[in-house]
Design an enzyme around this catalytic site. Sequence first.
Site, PDB file in Angstrom:
ATOM      1  N   THR A  15      19.698 140.057 -34.880  1.00  0.00           N
ATOM      2  CA  THR A  15      20.885 140.874 -34.612  1.00  0.00           C
ATOM      3  C   THR A  15      21.468 141.480 -35.883  1.00  0.00           C
ATOM      4  O   THR A  15      22.303 142.381 -35.817  1.00  0.00           O
ATOM      5  CB  THR A  15      21.994 140.058 -33.901  1.00  0.00           C
ATOM      6  OG1 THR A  15      22.336 138.934 -34.722  1.00  0.00           O
ATOM      7  CG2 THR A  15      21.537 139.568 -32.540  1.00  0.00           C
ATOM      8  N   ILE A  18      18.355 139.997 -42.435  1.00  0.00           N
ATOM      9  CA  ILE A  18      16.912 139.979 -42.689  1.00  0.00           C
ATOM     10  C   ILE A  18      16.122 140.166 -41.387  1.00  0.00           C
ATOM     11  O   ILE A  18      15.142 140.920 -41.341  1.00  0.00           O
ATOM     12  CB  ILE A  18      16.515 138.656 -43.391  1.00  0.00           C
ATOM     13  CG1 ILE A  18      17.163 138.579 -44.786  1.00  0.00           C
ATOM     14  CG2 ILE A  18      15.004 138.518 -43.488  1.00  0.00           C
ATOM     15  CD1 ILE A  18      17.024 137.219 -45.475  1.00  0.00           C
ATOM     16  N   ARG A  38      22.015 135.398 -30.434  1.00  0.00           N
ATOM     17  CA  ARG A  38      22.974 134.938 -29.404  1.00  0.00           C
ATOM     18  C   ARG A  38      23.972 136.010 -29.022  1.00  0.00           C
ATOM     19  O   ARG A  38      24.603 135.936 -27.988  1.00  0.00           O
ATOM     20  CB  ARG A  38      23.735 133.699 -29.930  1.00  0.00           C
ATOM     21  CG  ARG A  38      22.854 132.487 -30.162  1.00  0.00           C
ATOM     22  CD  ARG A  38      23.541 131.484 -31.048  1.00  0.00           C
ATOM     23  NE  ARG A  38      23.932 132.119 -32.305  1.00  0.00           N
ATOM     24  CZ  ARG A  38      24.649 131.554 -33.256  1.00  0.00           C
ATOM     25  NH1 ARG A  38      25.070 130.322 -33.109  1.00  0.00           N
ATOM     26  NH2 ARG A  38      24.952 132.204 -34.359  1.00  0.00           N
ATOM     27  N   VAL A  64      18.070 129.625 -30.233  1.00  0.00           N
ATOM     28  CA  VAL A  64      16.813 128.913 -30.503  1.00  0.00           C
ATOM     29  C   VAL A  64      16.962 127.389 -30.472  1.00  0.00           C
ATOM     30  O   VAL A  64      15.969 126.670 -30.396  1.00  0.00           O
ATOM     31  CB  VAL A  64      16.168 129.328 -31.849  1.00  0.00           C
ATOM     32  CG1 VAL A  64      15.648 130.747 -31.786  1.00  0.00           C
ATOM     33  CG2 VAL A  64      17.113 129.124 -33.020  1.00  0.00           C
ATOM     34  N   ASN A  90      13.166 133.381 -38.092  1.00  0.00           N
ATOM     35  CA  ASN A  90      14.144 133.851 -39.073  1.00  0.00           C
ATOM     36  C   ASN A  90      15.553 133.314 -38.810  1.00  0.00           C
ATOM     37  O   ASN A  90      16.332 133.175 -39.742  1.00  0.00           O
ATOM     38  CB  ASN A  90      14.160 135.388 -39.052  1.00  0.00           C
ATOM     39  CG  ASN A  90      15.347 135.954 -39.790  1.00  0.00           C
ATOM     40  OD1 ASN A  90      15.373 135.995 -41.011  1.00  0.00           O
ATOM     41  ND2 ASN A  90      16.371 136.372 -39.048  1.00  0.00           N
ATOM     42  N   TYR A 155      21.550 122.596 -46.100  1.00  0.00           N
ATOM     43  CA  TYR A 155      20.717 123.803 -46.106  1.00  0.00           C
ATOM     44  C   TYR A 155      19.413 123.562 -46.864  1.00  0.00           C
ATOM     45  O   TYR A 155      18.321 123.898 -46.383  1.00  0.00           O
ATOM     46  CB  TYR A 155      21.519 124.949 -46.726  1.00  0.00           C
ATOM     47  CG  TYR A 155      20.833 126.296 -46.644  1.00  0.00           C
ATOM     48  CD1 TYR A 155      20.535 126.889 -45.421  1.00  0.00           C
ATOM     49  CD2 TYR A 155      20.488 126.994 -47.805  1.00  0.00           C
ATOM     50  CE1 TYR A 155      19.906 128.127 -45.357  1.00  0.00           C
ATOM     51  CE2 TYR A 155      19.872 128.237 -47.747  1.00  0.00           C
ATOM     52  CZ  TYR A 155      19.577 128.797 -46.521  1.00  0.00           C
ATOM     53  OH  TYR A 155      18.961 130.022 -46.455  1.00  0.00           O
ATOM     54  N   LYS A 159      15.596 123.701 -45.378  1.00  0.00           N
ATOM     55  CA  LYS A 159      14.580 124.650 -45.843  1.00  0.00           C
ATOM     56  C   LYS A 159      13.365 123.922 -46.435  1.00  0.00           C
ATOM     57  O   LYS A 159      12.244 124.415 -46.337  1.00  0.00           O
ATOM     58  CB  LYS A 159      15.197 125.652 -46.830  1.00  0.00           C
ATOM     59  CG  LYS A 159      16.229 126.579 -46.171  1.00  0.00           C
ATOM     60  CD  LYS A 159      15.608 127.439 -45.054  1.00  0.00           C
ATOM     61  CE  LYS A 159      16.581 128.407 -44.421  1.00  0.00           C
ATOM     62  NZ  LYS A 159      15.982 129.257 -43.380  1.00  0.00           N
ATOM     63  N   VAL A 188      20.016 137.337 -50.802  1.00  0.00           N
ATOM     64  CA  VAL A 188      19.733 138.627 -50.169  1.00  0.00           C
ATOM     65  C   VAL A 188      21.052 139.286 -49.778  1.00  0.00           C
ATOM     66  O   VAL A 188      22.026 138.612 -49.420  1.00  0.00           O
ATOM     67  CB  VAL A 188      18.838 138.430 -48.920  1.00  0.00           C
ATOM     68  CG1 VAL A 188      18.471 139.765 -48.290  1.00  0.00           C
ATOM     69  CG2 VAL A 188      17.572 137.652 -49.286  1.00  0.00           C
ATOM     70  N   THR A 190      23.041 140.325 -47.484  1.00  0.00           N
ATOM     71  CA  THR A 190      23.345 140.255 -46.047  1.00  0.00           C
ATOM     72  C   THR A 190      24.725 139.637 -45.852  1.00  0.00           C
ATOM     73  O   THR A 190      25.339 139.122 -46.794  1.00  0.00           O
ATOM     74  CB  THR A 190      22.330 139.364 -45.286  1.00  0.00           C
ATOM     75  OG1 THR A 190      22.529 138.001 -45.694  1.00  0.00           O
ATOM     76  CG2 THR A 190      20.899 139.775 -45.547  1.00  0.00           C
TER      77      THR A 190
HETATM   78  N1  LIG Z   1      20.830 135.869 -47.130  1.00  0.00           N
HETATM   79  C1  LIG Z   1      20.201 135.141 -48.018  1.00  0.00           C
HETATM   80  O1  LIG Z   1      20.543 135.165 -49.214  1.00  0.00           O
HETATM   81  C2  LIG Z   1      19.034 134.289 -47.611  1.00  0.00           C
HETATM   82  C3  LIG Z   1      18.269 133.715 -48.647  1.00  0.00           C
HETATM   83  C4  LIG Z   1      17.194 132.911 -48.313  1.00  0.00           C
HETATM   84  C5  LIG Z   1      16.888 132.677 -46.993  1.00  0.00           C
HETATM   85  N2  LIG Z   1      17.641 133.244 -46.006  1.00  0.00           N
HETATM   86  C6  LIG Z   1      17.268 132.939 -44.627  1.00  0.00           C
HETATM   87  O2  LIG Z   1      16.965 134.129 -43.950  1.00  0.00           O
HETATM   88  C7  LIG Z   1      17.328 134.005 -42.574  1.00  0.00           C
HETATM   89  C8  LIG Z   1      18.236 135.151 -42.193  1.00  0.00           C
HETATM   90  O3  LIG Z   1      19.329 135.187 -43.073  1.00  0.00           O
HETATM   91  P1  LIG Z   1      20.383 136.390 -43.114  1.00  0.00           P
HETATM   92  O4  LIG Z   1      20.903 136.441 -44.476  1.00  0.00           O
HETATM   93  O5  LIG Z   1      19.824 137.601 -42.483  1.00  0.00           O
HETATM   94  O6  LIG Z   1      21.515 135.747 -42.180  1.00  0.00           O
HETATM   95  P2  LIG Z   1      22.611 136.412 -41.203  1.00  0.00           P
HETATM   96  O7  LIG Z   1      22.953 137.780 -41.641  1.00  0.00           O
HETATM   97  O8  LIG Z   1      23.695 135.404 -41.065  1.00  0.00           O
HETATM   98  O9  LIG Z   1      21.798 136.493 -39.829  1.00  0.00           O
HETATM   99  C9  LIG Z   1      21.414 135.318 -39.179  1.00  0.00           C
HETATM  100  C10 LIG Z   1      20.738 135.659 -37.872  1.00  0.00           C
HETATM  101  O10 LIG Z   1      20.389 134.424 -37.225  1.00  0.00           O
HETATM  102  C11 LIG Z   1      20.889 134.461 -35.897  1.00  0.00           C
HETATM  103  N3  LIG Z   1      21.171 133.095 -35.430  1.00  0.00           N
HETATM  104  C12 LIG Z   1      21.980 132.174 -35.996  1.00  0.00           C
HETATM  105  N4  LIG Z   1      21.984 131.058 -35.243  1.00  0.00           N
HETATM  106  C13 LIG Z   1      21.145 131.281 -34.197  1.00  0.00           C
HETATM  107  C14 LIG Z   1      20.731 130.525 -33.081  1.00  0.00           C
HETATM  108  N5  LIG Z   1      21.184 129.272 -32.852  1.00  0.00           N
HETATM  109  N6  LIG Z   1      19.858 131.074 -32.205  1.00  0.00           N
HETATM  110  C15 LIG Z   1      19.409 132.335 -32.396  1.00  0.00           C
HETATM  111  N7  LIG Z   1      19.767 133.113 -33.413  1.00  0.00           N
HETATM  112  C16 LIG Z   1      20.631 132.586 -34.306  1.00  0.00           C
HETATM  113  C17 LIG Z   1      22.114 135.369 -35.954  1.00  0.00           C
HETATM  114  O11 LIG Z   1      22.353 135.995 -34.716  1.00  0.00           O
HETATM  115  P3  LIG Z   1      23.485 135.550 -33.676  1.00  0.00           P
HETATM  116  O12 LIG Z   1      24.660 135.106 -34.469  1.00  0.00           O
HETATM  117  O13 LIG Z   1      23.674 136.760 -32.844  1.00  0.00           O
HETATM  118  O14 LIG Z   1      22.849 134.431 -32.912  1.00  0.00           O
HETATM  119  C18 LIG Z   1      21.657 136.431 -36.941  1.00  0.00           C
HETATM  120  O15 LIG Z   1      20.896 137.417 -36.291  1.00  0.00           O
HETATM  121  C19 LIG Z   1      17.962 132.631 -42.432  1.00  0.00           C
HETATM  122  O16 LIG Z   1      17.012 131.700 -41.980  1.00  0.00           O
HETATM  123  C20 LIG Z   1      18.402 132.295 -43.850  1.00  0.00           C
HETATM  124  O17 LIG Z   1      18.468 130.902 -44.074  1.00  0.00           O
HETATM  125  C21 LIG Z   1      18.701 134.040 -46.291  1.00  0.00           C
END
Ligand SMILES: NC(=O)c1ccc[n+]([C@@H]2O[C@H](COP(=O)([O-])OP(=O)(O)OC[C@H]3O[C@@H](n4cnc5c(N)ncnc54)[C@H](OP(=O)(O)O)[C@@H]3O)[C@@H](O)[C@H]2O)c1
Length: 259
Positions: A15, A18, A38, A64, A90, A155, A159, A188, A190
């Site tokens: 949604t 990433i 969600r 999920v 993701n 966290y 991971k 990242v 985001t």
């Molecule tokens: N941003 C960073 O710096 C960074 C760095 C390393 C790794 N990551 C990893 O990359 C992934 C994405 O990160 P992001 O920065 O894009 O995060 P984000 O902007 O917070 O997006 C998280 C996504 O996960 C979904 N989500 C959360 N809980 C969920 C659930 N129970 N069921 C289904 N969907 C769920 C959210 O959608 P809804 O709320 O609509 O469910 C949203 O689409 C994560 O696994 C994060 O740990 C991020």
Amino acid sequence: MKDLAGRIVLVTGATRGIGKAIALAFGAEQSRVVITGRTAAALEEVAATLRSTGAEVLAHQCDVTQKPHVESLRQEIEKRFGAVQILVNNAGVAPAADFLEMTDKLWDEVMRVNVNGAYNCCKTFLAPMIDAHWGRIINIASTVARVAYPGIAAYATSKHASLGLTRALAMETARSGVTVNAVCPGYVNTELTRENAQRLAEKRGQSLDQALAMLAASCPQRRLIEPEEVAYVTLMLASDRARGITGQAIQVDGGAVMA
Ligand SMILES: NC(=O)c1ccc[n+]([C@@H]2O[C@H](COP(=O)([O-])OP(=O)(O)OC[C@H]3O[C@@H](n4cnc5c(N)ncnc54)[C@H](OP(=O)(O)O)[C@@H]3O)[C@@H](O)[C@H]2O)c1
């Protein structure tokens, strides 16, 4: 990467951030893209963007952590497209707290989403990949799958588990045409990073911009990674030509972690 055209790809947590960038990248390759999350309104927005580029898309609301949601997602995808060929785990959350102040609720939530969520999806979508002698599982982990920092015990543990699952499944599937890999981004650009920077800013009496600049400064390239850079590596791993890469953790972090 012409071999991705027509492939059935499931991106969890698409949604925003990433996951959204990964979904759009597969859409641009003419893959058939399934997006989940969600939040219905945000899902519809991403689906509309994908459709406007001519991509075939299925948007399905799914938490999920809920196995019955994942099972009904499987049924819906198989009705519309067929079996999932590329699974991108993701969906994730990253609340921060020092270990002794951290509540049990926070720990449980992080494990439920980041570990059990990926487990539920692997358990549901791996068998048909093995039957088809072709499949890709790509877990979006983090640099903290390899190292740790203070204030993120839940966290970092989740991971590290994601990387453990990646390696264990890579071993079990090595002779089946399926590869399992992890992408490990640094900070990242985001919403998740902005939320964490906001918390950091409040703790240190800084502005959001100062906190974001501090996170960027921790990267040797002195910048945040863009979601599209993570998407690029995900596409590469999904390609036919990456069939020799399995059980790996590939950092996209501007050189932050070299272990
Ligand atoms: N941003 C960073 O710096 C960074 C760095 C390393 C790794 N990551 C990893 O990359 C992934 C994405 O990160 P992001 O920065 O894009 O995060 P984000 O902007 O917070 O997006 C998280 C996504 O996960 C979904 N989500 C959360 N809980 C969920 C659930 N129970 N069921 C289904 N969907 C769920 C959210 O959608 P809804 O709320 O609509 O469910 C949203 O689409 C994560 O696994 C994060 O740990 C991020």
